[in-house]
Write a protein that holds these residues in place. Structure first.
Motif, PDB file in Angstrom:
ATOM      1  N   UNK A 123       0.783  -1.225   0.000  1.00  0.00           N
ATOM      2  CA  UNK A 123       0.000   0.000   0.000  1.00  0.00           C
ATOM      3  C   UNK A 123       0.813   1.272   0.000  1.00  0.00           C
ATOM      4  N   UNK A 124       2.113   1.169   0.254  1.00  0.00           N
ATOM      5  CA  UNK A 124       2.964   2.366   0.258  1.00  0.00           C
ATOM      6  C   UNK A 124       3.296   2.798  -1.164  1.00  0.00           C
ATOM      7  N   UNK A 125       3.435   4.099  -1.339  1.00  0.00           N
ATOM      8  CA  UNK A 125       3.932   4.632  -2.602  1.00  0.00           C
ATOM      9  C   UNK A 125       5.440   4.827  -2.461  1.00  0.00           C
ATOM     10  N   UNK A 126       6.193   4.152  -3.323  1.00  0.00           N
ATOM     11  CA  UNK A 126       7.645   4.154  -3.233  1.00  0.00           C
ATOM     12  C   UNK A 126       8.256   4.692  -4.518  1.00  0.00           C
ATOM     13  N   UNK A 127       9.541   4.979  -4.432  1.00  0.00           N
ATOM     14  CA  UNK A 127      10.301   5.389  -5.620  1.00  0.00           C
ATOM     15  C   UNK A 127      11.574   4.564  -5.682  1.00  0.00           C
ATOM     16  N   UNK A 128      11.957   4.200  -6.897  1.00  0.00           N
ATOM     17  CA  UNK A 128      13.200   3.477  -7.128  1.00  0.00           C
ATOM     18  C   UNK A 128      14.118   4.341  -7.976  1.00  0.00           C
ATOM     19  N   UNK A 129      15.321   4.622  -7.462  1.00  0.00           N
ATOM     20  CA  UNK A 129      16.324   5.362  -8.213  1.00  0.00           C
ATOM     21  C   UNK A 129      17.338   4.348  -8.749  1.00  0.00           C
ATOM     22  N   UNK A 130      17.364   4.176 -10.075  1.00  0.00           N
ATOM     23  CA  UNK A 130      18.173   3.127 -10.691  1.00  0.00           C
ATOM     24  C   UNK A 130      19.628   3.570 -10.835  1.00  0.00           C
ATOM     25  N   UNK A 131      20.528   2.744 -10.307  1.00  0.00           N
ATOM     26  CA  UNK A 131      21.950   3.085 -10.286  1.00  0.00           C
ATOM     27  C   UNK A 131      22.758   2.258 -11.275  1.00  0.00           C
ATOM     28  N   UNK A 132      22.470   0.959 -11.370  1.00  0.00           N
ATOM     29  CA  UNK A 132      23.277   0.093 -12.241  1.00  0.00           C
ATOM     30  C   UNK A 132      22.440  -1.052 -12.794  1.00  0.00           C
ATOM     31  N   UNK A 133      22.749  -1.432 -14.032  1.00  0.00           N
ATOM     32  CA  UNK A 133      22.151  -2.622 -14.646  1.00  0.00           C
ATOM     33  C   UNK A 133      23.084  -3.790 -14.364  1.00  0.00           C
ATOM     34  N   UNK A 134      22.575  -4.829 -13.705  1.00  0.00           N
ATOM     35  CA  UNK A 134      23.410  -5.953 -13.292  1.00  0.00           C
ATOM     36  C   UNK A 134      23.452  -7.071 -14.315  1.00  0.00           C
ATOM     37  N   UNK A 135      22.305  -7.387 -14.910  1.00  0.00           N
ATOM     38  CA  UNK A 135      22.251  -8.476 -15.899  1.00  0.00           C
ATOM     39  C   UNK A 135      20.893  -8.470 -16.590  1.00  0.00           C
ATOM     40  N   UNK A 136      20.784  -9.268 -17.637  1.00  0.00           N
ATOM     41  CA  UNK A 136      19.510  -9.437 -18.306  1.00  0.00           C
ATOM     42  C   UNK A 136      18.679 -10.519 -17.635  1.00  0.00           C
ATOM     43  N   UNK A 137      17.457 -10.693 -18.107  1.00  0.00           N
ATOM     44  CA  UNK A 137      16.592 -11.752 -17.586  1.00  0.00           C
ATOM     45  C   UNK A 137      17.067 -13.100 -18.117  1.00  0.00           C
TER      46      UNK A 137
END
Length: 309
Positions: free
Chosen positions: A270-284
């Motif tokens: 129920x919380x509204x959150x934010x994600x600040x993206x720093x690094x791409x680690x790998x693909x799916x």
């Protein structure tokens, strides 16, 4: 910062102002230069600075179905603009009728009659009016008629790349969050509300927060990322390993944004959150059994700790 909805919200007795105009999605380094210039000139002239922007995105009104991915939601965009020292944010409802306003009518009705512009600051590629018929040259020509001046701000570039919202969207879509952050001047942020998922992460020993994002949000490419999770009212962000995709190991179909928060054990539903993206680690990657998947997640967590440490 005052916030107006529509140009007719300007109060009676409103004096002269320095105005800059644009969608300003992302409020990236190029936008910051334009807005910062407007703010500085307003202070020099002893008048108010006004940022004029639009809602919804003009593209969706002019070409329905073409809404670009959104880099900053309205509330976030307003916060970023306010942080630049702007006096007034004027949001113009972009309706079909407004889209048909000629360049000359836009200048007369918005800039002259209501905002009393003494100076207009725009990027050198600025276009305005019906079918984007107006350009900086026309804006200057009309200024000589109506008594305002125009200053064009050069586009901001680095290593030959011009920073633009389109460029940043392409970086985010490709998963290059480092390049996106360089152009934005800060990490790309994705916001949403935590909703219940399949609870599969908890069964694997890595419970995740399943983020429901805005339909037009600029979601990075499928993969695993190191990100900082920001909660409202909390000053310190939390380290998070974020998975974006369809959970191929479980034959998933729905694209999801799931964040495993390191060193944290509390209910975020129920919380509204934010994600600040720093690094791409790998693909799916699709795994045929649980053991290698769990081992990979543990490695992702360790790499996240290193990337954010």
């Amino acid at each position: 910062m005052q916030r107006w909805r529509g140009y007719d919200a300007a109060p009676g007795g409103w004096g002269r102002s320095v105005v800059t105009i644009g969608v300003f999605d992302g409020v990236h380094r190029g936008h910051q230069a334009i807005i910062g210039h407007a703010v500085a000139r307003a202070r020099e002239l002893g008048v108010k600075s006004v940022v004029v922007t639009f809602d919804p995105h003009p593209a969706e009104v002019v070409r329905p179905g073409s809404h670009p991915a959104v880099l900053t939601e309205p509330t976030r965009k307003a916060e970023l603009i306010e942080a630049l020292g702007v006096d007034v944010l004027c949001v113009l409802p972009f309706t079909p009728d407004f889209s048909r306003l000629s360049a000359e009518a836009f200048v007369h009705d918005v800039l002259v009659e209501h905002l009393h512009a003494a100076l207009v600051v725009v990027g050198e590629n600025f276009r305005f009016g019906h079918r984007a018929a107006g350009d900086v040259a026309l804006l200057e020509q009309l200024g000589r008629t109506f008594g305002y001046t125009v200053e064009g701000a050069p586009l901001v570039a680095e290593a030959g790349t011009i920073f633009s919202s389109t460029y940043i969207r392409s970086c985010v879509a490709a998963g290059d969050v480092v390049a996106a952050a360089s152009a934005l001047g800060r990490p790309h942020r994705l916001e949403g509300v935590v909703v219940r998922g399949d609870r599969r992460g908890r069964e694997l020993g890595f419970p995740t927060a399943n983020l429901l994002c805005h339909r037009y949000a600029a979601v990075p490419a499928d993969g695993v990322y190191a990100a900082r999770l920001v909660r409202r009212g909390q000053r310190e962000p939390l380290m998070s390993a974020v998975s974006i995709g369809t959970n191929p190991s479980f034959s998933g179909r729905e694209r999801r944004v799931e964040a495993y928060v390191l060193d944290f054990d509390a209910d975020l539903y129920g919380e509204r959150l934010a994600l600040d993206f720093v690094a791409h680690l790998r693909g799916q990657v699709r795994y045929d059994s649980i053991e290698p998947l769990v081992a990979q997640i543990a490695e992702d967590v360790e790499r996240t700790r290193q990337a954010l440490g």
